[in-house]
Design a protein around this motif. Structure first.
Motif, PDB file in Angstrom:
ATOM      1  N   TYR A  48       0.842  -1.198   0.000  1.00 63.80           N
ATOM      2  CA  TYR A  48       0.000   0.000   0.000  1.00 63.80           C
ATOM      3  C   TYR A  48       0.880   1.252   0.000  1.00 63.80           C
ATOM      4  CZ  TYR A  48      -4.172  -2.798   0.674  1.00 63.80           C
ATOM      5  OH  TYR A  48      -5.197  -3.695   0.491  1.00 63.80           O
ATOM      6  N   HIS A  49       1.985   1.195   0.729  1.00 58.62           N
ATOM      7  CA  HIS A  49       2.914   2.317   0.714  1.00 58.62           C
ATOM      8  C   HIS A  49       3.520   2.482  -0.684  1.00 58.62           C
ATOM      9  CE1 HIS A  49       2.602   1.810   5.052  1.00 58.62           C
ATOM     10  NE2 HIS A  49       3.179   2.994   5.193  1.00 58.62           N
ATOM     11  N   ALA A  52       1.159   4.132  -3.187  1.00 61.74           N
ATOM     12  CA  ALA A  52       0.633   5.464  -2.863  1.00 61.74           C
ATOM     13  C   ALA A  52       0.726   6.458  -4.018  1.00 61.74           C
ATOM     14  CB  ALA A  52       1.324   6.016  -1.631  1.00 61.74           C
ATOM     15  N   LEU A 110      -5.415   4.603   0.587  1.00 60.37           N
ATOM     16  CA  LEU A 110      -4.205   5.314   0.166  1.00 60.37           C
ATOM     17  C   LEU A 110      -4.173   6.770   0.624  1.00 60.37           C
ATOM     18  CD1 LEU A 110      -3.725   3.829  -3.418  1.00 60.37           C
ATOM     19  CD2 LEU A 110      -2.591   3.150  -1.284  1.00 60.37           C
ATOM     20  N   ARG A 111      -5.274   7.279   1.132  1.00 54.78           N
ATOM     21  CA  ARG A 111      -5.308   8.659   1.635  1.00 54.78           C
ATOM     22  C   ARG A 111      -4.705   8.805   3.024  1.00 54.78           C
ATOM     23  NH1 ARG A 111     -10.342   9.160  -1.151  1.00 54.78           N
ATOM     24  NH2 ARG A 111     -11.515   8.444   0.642  1.00 54.78           N
ATOM     25  N   HIS A 113      -1.786   7.338   5.887  1.00 56.10           N
ATOM     26  CA  HIS A 113      -0.635   6.493   6.218  1.00 56.10           C
ATOM     27  C   HIS A 113      -1.025   5.410   7.235  1.00 56.10           C
ATOM     28  CE1 HIS A 113       3.463   5.712   7.961  1.00 56.10           C
ATOM     29  NE2 HIS A 113       3.675   5.542   6.668  1.00 56.10           N
ATOM     30  N   MET A 116      -2.894   2.689   5.516  1.00 51.92           N
ATOM     31  CA  MET A 116      -2.003   1.836   4.717  1.00 51.92           C
ATOM     32  C   MET A 116      -1.376   0.755   5.604  1.00 51.92           C
ATOM     33  SD  MET A 116      -0.067   4.262   1.972  1.00 51.92           S
ATOM     34  CE  MET A 116      -0.227   5.939   2.551  1.00 51.92           C
TER      35      MET A 116
END
Length: 187
Positions: A48-49, A52, A110-111, A113, A116
């Protein structure tokens, strides 16, 4: 007669630890332990990071690839643990989980941290649970807050296992203990 084996798994970002036990909740016996790399070398352990900055289609593809790779690696690792004990004796696998809430859509995750990180934790735990089923064993999710303390048993198992015996191994062993407790309750 082959003793019944239960396995507890604690998954973290990109890796997991599996601990196999036999016996009873009152007298557990250490059988095997394995660290399992859930992500191949060169692939993002935090998908996910890594996703981004991508468009949503590419991000979804990257996450799906990581999920698939993690499930395959988890199945291979669990089968390796089972090969260290009589594989036909593996009765069930308990996977430590945490209650988390993340948005239902990728853009929402993704909005943030924090989301994620939470989504990555869910991804790896779900991949291990799917791998357990793929291996043909009963899968049980065990809430981390519900793991038994069982300090004396955990200390004895740690002595039998030898180092390392960190929190991740202890939590995997605690998860396996819940299966031994359940087996005793069903007997």
């Amino acid at each position: 007669m082959t003793p019944a084996i239960v396995i507890g798994v604690m998954a973290r970002t990109g890796q997991a630890v599996a601990v196999a036990l036999s016996g009873t909740a009152a007298a557990p016996r250490f059988r095997a332990r394995r660290e399992i790399e859930l992500v191949p070398r060169g692939q993002a352990a935090q998908p996910y990071h890594a996703a981004a900055g991508m468009d949503l289609a590419a991000a979804a593809e990257l996450i799906a690839q990581t999920e698939s790779a993690a499930e395959k690696a988890a199945a291979a690792g669990l089968l390796t643990v089972a090969a260290e004990v009589p594989a036909t004796a593996v009765r069930a696998v308990a996977v430590v989980v945490k209650a988390v809430s993340v948005p239902g859509d990728l853009a929402g995750i993704l909005r943030s941290h924090a989301w994620m990180h939470a989504a990555e934790g869910v991804l790896y735990r779900e991949a291990v649970l799917a791998a357990v089923t793929e291996c043909g064993w009963a899968a049980r999710a065990v809430e981390q807050s519900a793991l038994p303390a069982a300090e004396q048993a955990i200390e004895a198992l740690g002595r039998a296992a030898g180092p390392p015996w960190r929190r991740v191994e202890k939590d995997a062993a605690r998860a396996a203990l819940t299966l031994l407790t359940a087996a005793a309750d069903n007997a």
